[in-house]
Design an enzyme around this catalytic site. Structure first.
Site, PDB file in Angstrom:
ATOM      1  N   ARG A  38       0.757  -0.779   0.090  1.00  0.00           N
ATOM      2  CA  ARG A  38      -0.308   0.241  -0.263  1.00  0.00           C
ATOM      3  C   ARG A  38       0.697   0.771  -0.060  1.00  0.00           C
ATOM      4  NH1 ARG A  38      -2.048   1.060   4.412  1.00  0.00           N
ATOM      5  NH2 ARG A  38      -1.507  -1.506   5.858  1.00  0.00           N
ATOM      6  N   TYR A  72      -1.736  -3.470  -6.335  1.00  0.00           N
ATOM      7  CA  TYR A  72      -1.583  -3.974  -5.375  1.00  0.00           C
ATOM      8  C   TYR A  72      -3.077  -4.499  -4.729  1.00  0.00           C
ATOM      9  CZ  TYR A  72      -0.547  -4.759  -0.262  1.00  0.00           C
ATOM     10  OH  TYR A  72      -0.168  -5.661   0.246  1.00  0.00           O
ATOM     11  N   GLY A 128      -4.131  -3.582  -1.173  1.00  0.00           N
ATOM     12  CA  GLY A 128      -4.633  -2.836  -0.672  1.00  0.00           C
ATOM     13  C   GLY A 128      -5.067  -1.143  -1.516  1.00  0.00           C
ATOM     14  N   LYS A 180      -9.830  -2.662   2.260  1.00  0.00           N
ATOM     15  CA  LYS A 180      -9.274  -1.123   2.647  1.00  0.00           C
ATOM     16  C   LYS A 180     -10.253  -0.101   2.401  1.00  0.00           C
ATOM     17  CE  LYS A 180      -6.472  -3.143   5.701  1.00  0.00           C
ATOM     18  NZ  LYS A 180      -5.538  -4.081   5.496  1.00  0.00           N
ATOM     19  N   HIS A 234     -10.979  -2.977  11.784  1.00  0.00           N
ATOM     20  CA  HIS A 234      -9.740  -3.563  11.059  1.00  0.00           C
ATOM     21  C   HIS A 234      -9.530  -4.474  11.674  1.00  0.00           C
ATOM     22  CE1 HIS A 234      -5.037  -3.397   9.842  1.00  0.00           C
ATOM     23  NE2 HIS A 234      -5.732  -4.692   9.405  1.00  0.00           N
ATOM     24  N   SER A 260      -0.267  -4.378  11.972  1.00  0.00           N
ATOM     25  CA  SER A 260       1.273  -5.284  11.344  1.00  0.00           C
ATOM     26  C   SER A 260       1.249  -5.466  12.530  1.00  0.00           C
ATOM     27  CB  SER A 260       1.414  -4.598  10.158  1.00  0.00           C
ATOM     28  OG  SER A 260       2.279  -3.992  10.260  1.00  0.00           O
ATOM     29  N   CYS A 305       1.789  -8.278  13.981  1.00  0.00           N
ATOM     30  CA  CYS A 305       1.438  -8.671  15.531  1.00  0.00           C
ATOM     31  C   CYS A 305       1.031 -10.603  15.384  1.00  0.00           C
ATOM     32  CB  CYS A 305       0.321  -7.269  16.336  1.00  0.00           C
ATOM     33  SG  CYS A 305       1.482  -6.200  16.685  1.00  0.00           S
ATOM     34  N   THR A 338      -3.520 -12.663  11.481  1.00  0.00           N
ATOM     35  CA  THR A 338      -4.281 -14.204  10.975  1.00  0.00           C
ATOM     36  C   THR A 338      -3.480 -15.382  11.705  1.00  0.00           C
ATOM     37  OG1 THR A 338      -3.847 -12.817   8.917  1.00  0.00           O
ATOM     38  CG2 THR A 338      -4.209 -15.030   8.745  1.00  0.00           C
ATOM     39  N   ASP A 392      -9.291 -10.233   8.817  1.00  0.00           N
ATOM     40  CA  ASP A 392      -8.554  -8.830   8.789  1.00  0.00           C
ATOM     41  C   ASP A 392      -9.840  -7.383   8.559  1.00  0.00           C
ATOM     42  OD1 ASP A 392      -6.659  -6.795   7.442  1.00  0.00           O
ATOM     43  OD2 ASP A 392      -7.537  -6.346   6.247  1.00  0.00           O
ATOM     44  N   ARG A 442       2.715 -12.188  -1.301  1.00  0.00           N
ATOM     45  CA  ARG A 442       0.819 -12.829  -0.094  1.00  0.00           C
ATOM     46  C   ARG A 442       0.090 -13.667  -0.855  1.00  0.00           C
ATOM     47  NH1 ARG A 442      -1.700  -8.507   3.318  1.00  0.00           N
ATOM     48  NH2 ARG A 442       0.267  -7.313   3.424  1.00  0.00           N
TER      49      ARG A 442
HETATM   50  O1  SAT Z   1      -4.498  -5.093   1.681  1.00  0.00           O
HETATM   51  S1  SAT Z   1      -4.090  -4.905   2.249  1.00  0.00           S
HETATM   52  O2  SAT Z   1      -4.491  -3.496   2.704  1.00  0.00           O
HETATM   53  O3  SAT Z   1      -5.576  -5.174   2.669  1.00  0.00           O
HETATM   54  C1  SAT Z   1      -2.783  -5.836   3.384  1.00  0.00           C
HETATM   55  C2  SAT Z   1      -1.852  -4.128   3.727  1.00  0.00           C
HETATM   56  O4  SAT Z   1      -0.873  -3.805   2.617  1.00  0.00           O
HETATM   57  O5  SAT Z   1      -2.124  -4.505   4.769  1.00  0.00           O
HETATM   58 MN    MN Z   2      -5.501  -5.482   7.176  1.00  0.00          MN
END
Ligand code: SAT
Ligand code: MN
Length: 590
Positions: free
Chosen positions: A72, A200, A202, A209, A229, A251, A253, A256, A276, A374
């Site tokens: 992102r 990408y 996000g 998002k 979130h 992020s 932590c 998932t 998420d 990813r």
């Molecule tokens: O694509 S997302 O925004 O969900 C993943 C990220 O970069 O946080």
């Molecule tokens: Mn996320």
């Protein structure tokens, strides 16, 4: 008379001038057709999709992005509200008219020679009154296929929209993937996002998002609900009772992993509902109910392996849903499988192609997979998917867990005394940056509710909205803060983490059920050590005491940082939160 979807398509066709327009119907046959097209298409000098070993990874395809387009881009993401104040200091702002003019000029003729995909989709399960109707335009077949995995794409969305004009519009074009002409513009008042120059997740899967959090949080503010979130899990106790919890973490932590936790405690089981995003409404009897608007996981590959997240590995190897995508991982040429750091403990395979398509040199000191590589996989592939996942009402929430990565200050777990102090607790989340995020490693970044990059309006107003939800709901969940990452003086983690985190989840459920007492401290309620289930865990009592210790000097420093952070929002910080901060300051000053 043309429907509003048809009008939108016509308008987009005139703007982008694509060679073809294709409206997705969401069928498996269509997905197969688009995949085979992607296998033959070259974009940015690369074949869009390559088939991976179907025995090991069924339905799986490999995609490599432009190396400049791997994450992102927050500095190129804007919230275009009528005034700057509405967007708040937490967002980049542009005047909506200016932003639209800019985007319309770069969109002009941008799809010449390309196909314009029209993606009708629903965020949320179609029968739910909380689900939302959306249409995205894109010129990327990779984005179109990813949207199929991440949301409910197809005819049912068109049927649901019917002749109404009230649907989210997402407009996306890859452009020339030039980081200097890359913008992600949100128009909350118009239920609209315009995105250019990136493929990408996000930035380009606009249901994620962009819509489900930035636009969604604004809709929630106006309509009386919350877009968060958060993961959603159902924790089953040995007696069969299931407690539904939400969890918000910045992020790095282990969010998932927690969504797919395999508890060490006997008789406990975690059911996955989301990893998420959660949309939270006040439902029956004034209780909070959550749905996951998404239909897939867009997860970070590195670090995902049999030891850290066996359920995700099973998900990736499941053949239920077509397709599964891997982006910017490495490829093991010996068996044509995706590979990334942390997949296995074994030696690094000898014949790898790295994420940029080069032969991998183990001695390069560089990872073979991009750190933000990813997978995109359907939630229906997940073996621990909760049977309640598709319940149109959502699931009733009994607890909300917030967390951060902190080597000191924040205890292993504590409970907020009530909703308002819980909102305060969530508003002060901080997390140490890791190598996966940009910026200096190890500095504490404030990330209230883990929403700082995703709140589509002024975060001060957002805090007030949280407090207001507390006034409106009749039966509120309890709020907890956890920190799995506390370190000792030698820099070693004091808590084992991973599957042992289920011990803390059990305490949380025991508190929700009023089964155990807690000890009051300056910041809230701490576990009494004998109320933690430590069966089979070799940990010293002193270590536990340290894990649960409040160090007033640490907190004095913490409060200074919070004051600095709050100051950014000026008068927008609700009085309740300022009062809590002052009260805490006085308590730790003693
Ligand atoms: O694509 S997302 O925004 O969900 C993943 C990220 O970069 O946080
Ligand atoms: Mn996320």
């Amino acid at each position: 008379m043309l429907t509003h979807i048809e009008l939108f398509i016509n308008e987009m066709r005139e703007l982008f001038l694509p060679d073809e327009v294709y409206v997705m119907d969401g069928t498996q046959e269509e997905a197969e057709k688009l995949v085979s097209l992607a296998e033959k298409s070259v974009v940015d000098e690369k074949v869009v999709l390559k088939k991976l070993n179907g025995q090991e990874y069924p339905n799986s395809y490999y995609h490599r992005s432009n190396p400049n387009d791997v994450a992102r881009t927050e500095h190129l993401t804007f919230v275009c509200t009528p005034t700057k104040e509405e967007a708040g200091p937490n967002n980049n702002w542009l005047d909506p008219i200016e932003a639209k003019n800019k985007m319309n000029s770069i969109f002009k003729v941008a799809m010449k020679g390309r196909t314009m995909y029209v993606i009708p989709f629903i965020m949320g399960t179609p029968k739910s009154k909380y689900a939302k109707n959306c249409v995205q335009i894109t010129d990327s077949v990779y984005v179109a296929l990813s949207m199929r995995v991440m949301s409910r794409v197809g005819k049912q969305a068109i049927e649901r929209i019917g002749t109404s004009s009230g649907f989210f519009r997402g407009i996306h074009s890859m452009g020339d993937i030039n980081p200097d002409r890359r913008f992600i513009m949100h128009f909350p008042q118009e239920n609209l996002v315009m995105s250019f120059g990136s493929g990408y997740g996000g930035n380009a899967l606009l249901g994620k998002k962009c819509y489900s959090l930035r636009i969604g949080s604004y809709l929630g503010y106006k309509e009386g609900w919350l877009a968060e979130h958060m993961i959603i899990i159902g924790v089953q106790a040995p007696n069969g009772k299931i407690t539904y919890l939400l969890g918000a973490f910045p992020s790095a932590c282990g969010k998932t992993n927690l969504a797919m936790l395999e508890p060490v405690l006997k008789g406990y089981k975690v059911w996955t509902l989301g990893d998420d995003i959660a949309w939270i409404n006040i439902g029956e009897e004034g209780q909070l109910y959550a749905i996951n608007p998404e239909a897939g996981f867009f997860g970070v590959a590195p670090g995902t392996g049999i030891k850290t997240n066996p359920i995700m590995m099973e998900t990736l190897k499941n053949d239920k849903f077509f397709p599964t995508l891997f982006t910017n991982t490495a490829v093991d040429n010996s068996n044509n499988t995706p590979w990334w750091e942390g997949l296995t403990d074994d030696e690094i395979p000898s014949d790898l192609t790295d994420w940029q398509g080069r032969k991998y040199d183990k001695n390069s000191g560089q990872p073979a997979a991009h750190p933000n590589s990813r997978f995109t996989v359907s939630i229906y592939n997940c073996p621990t998917l909760s049977p309640e996942y598709d319940n149109p009402k959502g699931v009733p929430i009994s607890g909300i867990i917030f967390g951060g990565r902190r080597k000191s200050t924040i205890p292993l777990v504590y409970e907020a005394k009530d909703w308002n102090s819980g909102v305060f607790t969530a508003s002060i989340i901080g997390s140490e940056t890791t190598a996966a995020a940009s910026g200096q490693v190890g500095t504490v970044r404030r990330d209230p509710m883990a929403m700082l990059p995703f709140c589509g309006y002024n975060m001060g107003d957002y805090f007030q909205h949280w407090l207001n939800i507390g006034k409106k709901a009749k039966k509120l969940p309890k709020i907890f803060m956890v920190n799995w990452f506390r370190k000792d003086d030698d820099g070693k983690f004091m808590w084992p983490g991973f599957r042992d985190n289920s011990r803390i989840i059990k305490w949380i459920i025991d508190r929700i059920e009023c089964k155990v007492d807690a000890a009051e401290c300056e910041i809230g309620l701490l576990p009494k050590i004998d109320s933690l289930d430590l069966t089979g865990l070799d940990i010293d009592k002193e270590v536990l005491e340290k894990l649960l210790k409040i160090d007033k000097n640490d907190w004095k420093k913490e409060i200074e940082m919070i004051e600095e952070f709050y100051a950014k929002f000026g008068d927008k910080i609700p009085k309740e939160l300022k009062d809590y901060l002052l009260e805490l300051k006085n308590k730790v000053a003693l």
